[in-house]
Design a protein around this motif. Structure first.
Motif, PDB file in Angstrom:
ATOM      1  N   THR A  24       8.571  16.746  -8.520  1.00  0.00           N
ATOM      2  CA  THR A  24       7.195  16.527  -8.953  1.00  0.00           C
ATOM      3  C   THR A  24       6.990  15.042  -9.229  1.00  0.00           C
ATOM      4  OG1 THR A  24       6.835  18.727  -9.892  1.00  0.00           O
ATOM      5  CG2 THR A  24       5.599  16.925 -10.876  1.00  0.00           C
ATOM      6  N   GLY A  25       5.840  14.518  -8.848  1.00  0.00           N
ATOM      7  CA  GLY A  25       5.576  13.106  -9.127  1.00  0.00           C
ATOM      8  C   GLY A  25       4.496  12.534  -8.237  1.00  0.00           C
ATOM      9  N   ASN A  26       4.423  11.206  -8.211  1.00  0.00           N
ATOM     10  CA  ASN A  26       3.416  10.490  -7.431  1.00  0.00           C
ATOM     11  C   ASN A  26       3.990  10.073  -6.083  1.00  0.00           C
ATOM     12  OD1 ASN A  26       1.435  10.567  -9.492  1.00  0.00           O
ATOM     13  ND2 ASN A  26       2.400   8.823 -10.508  1.00  0.00           N
ATOM     14  N   TYR A  27       3.280  10.447  -5.023  1.00  0.00           N
ATOM     15  CA  TYR A  27       3.673  10.093  -3.663  1.00  0.00           C
ATOM     16  C   TYR A  27       2.632   9.125  -3.109  1.00  0.00           C
ATOM     17  CZ  TYR A  27       7.240  13.695  -3.795  1.00  0.00           C
ATOM     18  OH  TYR A  27       8.353  14.434  -4.121  1.00  0.00           O
ATOM     19  N   THR A  28       3.104   7.952  -2.701  1.00  0.00           N
ATOM     20  CA  THR A  28       2.218   6.894  -2.231  1.00  0.00           C
ATOM     21  C   THR A  28       2.484   6.600  -0.764  1.00  0.00           C
ATOM     22  OG1 THR A  28       2.128   5.854  -4.415  1.00  0.00           O
ATOM     23  CG2 THR A  28       1.518   4.484  -2.535  1.00  0.00           C
ATOM     24  N   CYS A  29       1.412   6.575   0.015  1.00  0.00           N
ATOM     25  CA  CYS A  29       1.505   6.149   1.414  1.00  0.00           C
ATOM     26  C   CYS A  29       0.975   4.723   1.518  1.00  0.00           C
ATOM     27  CB  CYS A  29       0.698   7.076   2.315  1.00  0.00           C
ATOM     28  SG  CYS A  29       0.561   6.456   4.015  1.00  0.00           S
ATOM     29  N   GLN A  30       1.771   3.871   2.125  1.00  0.00           N
ATOM     30  CA  GLN A  30       1.342   2.499   2.404  1.00  0.00           C
ATOM     31  C   GLN A  30       1.215   2.329   3.913  1.00  0.00           C
ATOM     32  OE1 GLN A  30       3.967  -1.149   2.527  1.00  0.00           O
ATOM     33  NE2 GLN A  30       2.901  -1.558   0.582  1.00  0.00           N
ATOM     34  N   ALA A  31       0.014   1.968   4.357  1.00  0.00           N
ATOM     35  CA  ALA A  31      -0.222   1.668   5.767  1.00  0.00           C
ATOM     36  C   ALA A  31      -0.227   0.149   5.933  1.00  0.00           C
ATOM     37  CB  ALA A  31      -1.549   2.254   6.219  1.00  0.00           C
ATOM     38  N   LYS A  32       0.467  -0.322   6.967  1.00  0.00           N
ATOM     39  CA  LYS A  32       0.592  -1.775   7.158  1.00  0.00           C
ATOM     40  C   LYS A  32       0.204  -2.164   8.576  1.00  0.00           C
ATOM     41  CE  LYS A  32       3.822  -5.654   6.836  1.00  0.00           C
ATOM     42  NZ  LYS A  32       5.202  -6.087   6.491  1.00  0.00           N
ATOM     43  N   ASN A  33      -0.633  -3.186   8.670  1.00  0.00           N
ATOM     44  CA  ASN A  33      -0.944  -3.815   9.951  1.00  0.00           C
ATOM     45  C   ASN A  33      -0.012  -5.015  10.076  1.00  0.00           C
ATOM     46  OD1 ASN A  33      -2.089  -5.562  11.956  1.00  0.00           O
ATOM     47  ND2 ASN A  33      -4.041  -4.474  11.748  1.00  0.00           N
ATOM     48  N   SER A  34       1.006  -4.873  10.915  1.00  0.00           N
ATOM     49  CA  SER A  34       2.030  -5.919  11.002  1.00  0.00           C
ATOM     50  C   SER A  34       1.495  -7.194  11.644  1.00  0.00           C
ATOM     51  CB  SER A  34       3.242  -5.401  11.783  1.00  0.00           C
ATOM     52  OG  SER A  34       2.857  -4.964  13.069  1.00  0.00           O
ATOM     53  N   TYR A  35       0.454  -7.082  12.471  1.00  0.00           N
ATOM     54  CA  TYR A  35      -0.110  -8.268  13.116  1.00  0.00           C
ATOM     55  C   TYR A  35      -0.839  -9.140  12.095  1.00  0.00           C
ATOM     56  CZ  TYR A  35      -2.847 -11.156  16.292  1.00  0.00           C
ATOM     57  OH  TYR A  35      -3.416 -12.232  16.942  1.00  0.00           O
ATOM     58  N   LEU A  36      -1.644  -8.490  11.240  1.00  0.00           N
ATOM     59  CA  LEU A  36      -2.407  -9.229  10.234  1.00  0.00           C
ATOM     60  C   LEU A  36      -1.651  -9.375   8.915  1.00  0.00           C
ATOM     61  CD1 LEU A  36      -5.929  -7.594  10.740  1.00  0.00           C
ATOM     62  CD2 LEU A  36      -5.163  -9.825  11.571  1.00  0.00           C
ATOM     63  N   ASN A  37      -0.539  -8.626   8.794  1.00  0.00           N
ATOM     64  CA  ASN A  37       0.229  -8.596   7.545  1.00  0.00           C
ATOM     65  C   ASN A  37      -0.641  -8.128   6.374  1.00  0.00           C
ATOM     66  OD1 ASN A  37       2.640  -8.846   6.110  1.00  0.00           O
ATOM     67  ND2 ASN A  37       2.119 -10.905   5.398  1.00  0.00           N
ATOM     68  N   THR A  38      -1.434  -7.080   6.649  1.00  0.00           N
ATOM     69  CA  THR A  38      -2.284  -6.489   5.615  1.00  0.00           C
ATOM     70  C   THR A  38      -1.821  -5.062   5.345  1.00  0.00           C
ATOM     71  OG1 THR A  38      -3.866  -5.853   7.339  1.00  0.00           O
ATOM     72  CG2 THR A  38      -4.311  -7.887   6.118  1.00  0.00           C
ATOM     73  N   THR A  39      -2.051  -4.604   4.134  1.00  0.00           N
ATOM     74  CA  THR A  39      -1.637  -3.253   3.746  1.00  0.00           C
ATOM     75  C   THR A  39      -2.767  -2.555   3.003  1.00  0.00           C
ATOM     76  OG1 THR A  39      -0.697  -3.992   1.636  1.00  0.00           O
ATOM     77  CG2 THR A  39       0.795  -3.908   3.546  1.00  0.00           C
ATOM     78  N   SER A  40      -2.679  -1.233   2.986  1.00  0.00           N
ATOM     79  CA  SER A  40      -3.588  -0.396   2.212  1.00  0.00           C
ATOM     80  C   SER A  40      -2.798   0.810   1.727  1.00  0.00           C
ATOM     81  CB  SER A  40      -4.777   0.048   3.073  1.00  0.00           C
ATOM     82  OG  SER A  40      -5.715   0.770   2.303  1.00  0.00           O
ATOM     83  N   THR A  41      -3.049   1.255   0.508  1.00  0.00           N
ATOM     84  CA  THR A  41      -2.241   2.335  -0.067  1.00  0.00           C
ATOM     85  C   THR A  41      -3.116   3.441  -0.634  1.00  0.00           C
ATOM     86  OG1 THR A  41      -2.127   1.277  -2.245  1.00  0.00           O
ATOM     87  CG2 THR A  41      -0.372   0.752  -0.674  1.00  0.00           C
ATOM     88  N   LYS A  42      -2.530   4.634  -0.675  1.00  0.00           N
ATOM     89  CA  LYS A  42      -3.170   5.804  -1.288  1.00  0.00           C
ATOM     90  C   LYS A  42      -2.077   6.602  -1.985  1.00  0.00           C
ATOM     91  CE  LYS A  42      -6.492   8.941  -1.923  1.00  0.00           C
ATOM     92  NZ  LYS A  42      -7.086   9.611  -0.740  1.00  0.00           N
TER      93      LYS A  42
ATOM     94  N   LEU B  85      -8.371   2.580   4.236  1.00  0.00           N
ATOM     95  CA  LEU B  85      -7.733   3.350   3.166  1.00  0.00           C
ATOM     96  C   LEU B  85      -7.096   4.599   3.758  1.00  0.00           C
ATOM     97  CD1 LEU B  85      -7.349   3.601   0.041  1.00  0.00           C
ATOM     98  CD2 LEU B  85      -9.391   5.060   0.068  1.00  0.00           C
ATOM     99  N   PRO B  86      -5.811   4.828   3.526  1.00  0.00           N
ATOM    100  CA  PRO B  86      -5.144   5.993   4.120  1.00  0.00           C
ATOM    101  C   PRO B  86      -5.725   7.317   3.624  1.00  0.00           C
ATOM    102  CG  PRO B  86      -3.537   4.409   3.291  1.00  0.00           C
ATOM    103  CD  PRO B  86      -4.871   3.995   2.751  1.00  0.00           C
ATOM    104  N   GLN B  87      -5.581   8.322   4.466  1.00  0.00           N
ATOM    105  CA  GLN B  87      -5.897   9.705   4.099  1.00  0.00           C
ATOM    106  C   GLN B  87      -4.601  10.496   4.096  1.00  0.00           C
ATOM    107  OE1 GLN B  87      -8.970  11.689   6.380  1.00  0.00           O
ATOM    108  NE2 GLN B  87      -8.033  13.695   6.035  1.00  0.00           N
ATOM    109  N   ILE B  88      -4.371  11.245   3.011  1.00  0.00           N
ATOM    110  CA  ILE B  88      -3.158  12.053   2.888  1.00  0.00           C
ATOM    111  C   ILE B  88      -3.535  13.522   2.986  1.00  0.00           C
ATOM    112  CG2 ILE B  88      -1.229  12.714   1.400  1.00  0.00           C
ATOM    113  CD1 ILE B  88      -1.322   9.942   0.161  1.00  0.00           C
ATOM    114  N   ASP B  89      -2.933  14.222   3.945  1.00  0.00           N
ATOM    115  CA  ASP B  89      -3.123  15.664   4.096  1.00  0.00           C
ATOM    116  C   ASP B  89      -1.808  16.365   3.779  1.00  0.00           C
ATOM    117  OD1 ASP B  89      -5.860  15.617   5.017  1.00  0.00           O
ATOM    118  OD2 ASP B  89      -5.089  14.793   6.899  1.00  0.00           O
ATOM    119  N   VAL B  90      -1.898  17.422   2.965  1.00  0.00           N
ATOM    120  CA  VAL B  90      -0.710  18.153   2.526  1.00  0.00           C
ATOM    121  C   VAL B  90      -0.740  19.559   3.114  1.00  0.00           C
ATOM    122  CG1 VAL B  90       0.593  18.995   0.538  1.00  0.00           C
ATOM    123  CG2 VAL B  90      -0.625  16.806   0.398  1.00  0.00           C
TER     124      VAL B  90
END
Length: 214
Positions: free
Chosen positions: A84-102, A22-27
């Protein structure tokens, strides 16, 4: 949480692909609010996304579900309230073709401007009614207000019940004489007004012989 993992031997070594976590977002600069972060309008803001993954994650940023950037760090120069709004980070493992978002919510505020005090009458007579208003010309709401009174003797008080921009006094007394200023604050800053003098005059009895009730 189930994490997909795939292992193989590469050059006599065991290689295991997994993630992303699960990604971590730092501002930066960081100013947390309920459910997200806040920023000052026309300031610079940086959002950094990190998610453990093997091989390393690829990163994609979305603003209100629309793709806007493809790097770990998203920097916005001179951000505006319309952003103003929702900012989403999607991390993707291109080898496994898996993603996780925050997702995090970013609220852009206009700082409150320096307030000033308006009086319905700066020299009322005892017993008259009076209103005082704390005026803020700019600033994203909600804006909270408080008042300070410095008496003629120098005693500084903060009337607990005076927590609105408009204060009504139904019957002023000599004790109301003194210096007044207000404080206005929103989620990102606060400002105090200059002092304003209120001089409550003595009430004279309108009959002969005339005399003061002070």
């Amino acid at each position: 949480m189930y994490i997909k993992c795939d292992c193989m031997h590469v050059d006599s070594s065991l290689f295991c692909a997994d993630g992303p976590d699960l990604p971590q977002i730092d501002v930066t600069p960081s100013s947390g609010t309920e459910g997200g972060f806040s920023a000052l309008e026309k300031g610079n803001i940086s959002l950094m996304c990190q998610a453990s993954s093997n091989p390393a994650s690829q990163y994609y940023w979305f603003y209100n579900n629309s793709h806007i950037y493809s790097r770990p760090q998203l920097t916005i120069i001179k951000i505006l309230r319309m952003q103003t709004g929702n900012y989403t980070c999607q991390a993707k493992n291109s080898y496994l073709n898996t993603t996780s978002t925050k997702t995090t919510t970013l609220t852009v505020y206009l700082p409150v401007s320096k307030p000033y005090v308006l009086l319905s009458d700066s020299s009322p007579v005892e017993g008259m009614s009076l209103w005082m208003r704390c005026v803020v010309e700019k600033g994203t709401g909600p804006v909270n207000y408080s008042w300070e009174q410095e008496s003629q003797s120098g005693l500084l008080t903060t009337p607990a019940s005076w927590n609105n921009s408009l204060v009504n006094v139904t019957s002023v007394t000599r004790n109301h004489s003194g210096w007044y200023r207000c404080l206005a604050r929103n989620a990102v800053n606060q400002q105090r007004s200059e002092h304003t003098w209120l001089d409550v005059l003595c009430k004279w009895v309108d009959s002969y012989p005339f005399y003061s009730m002070c």
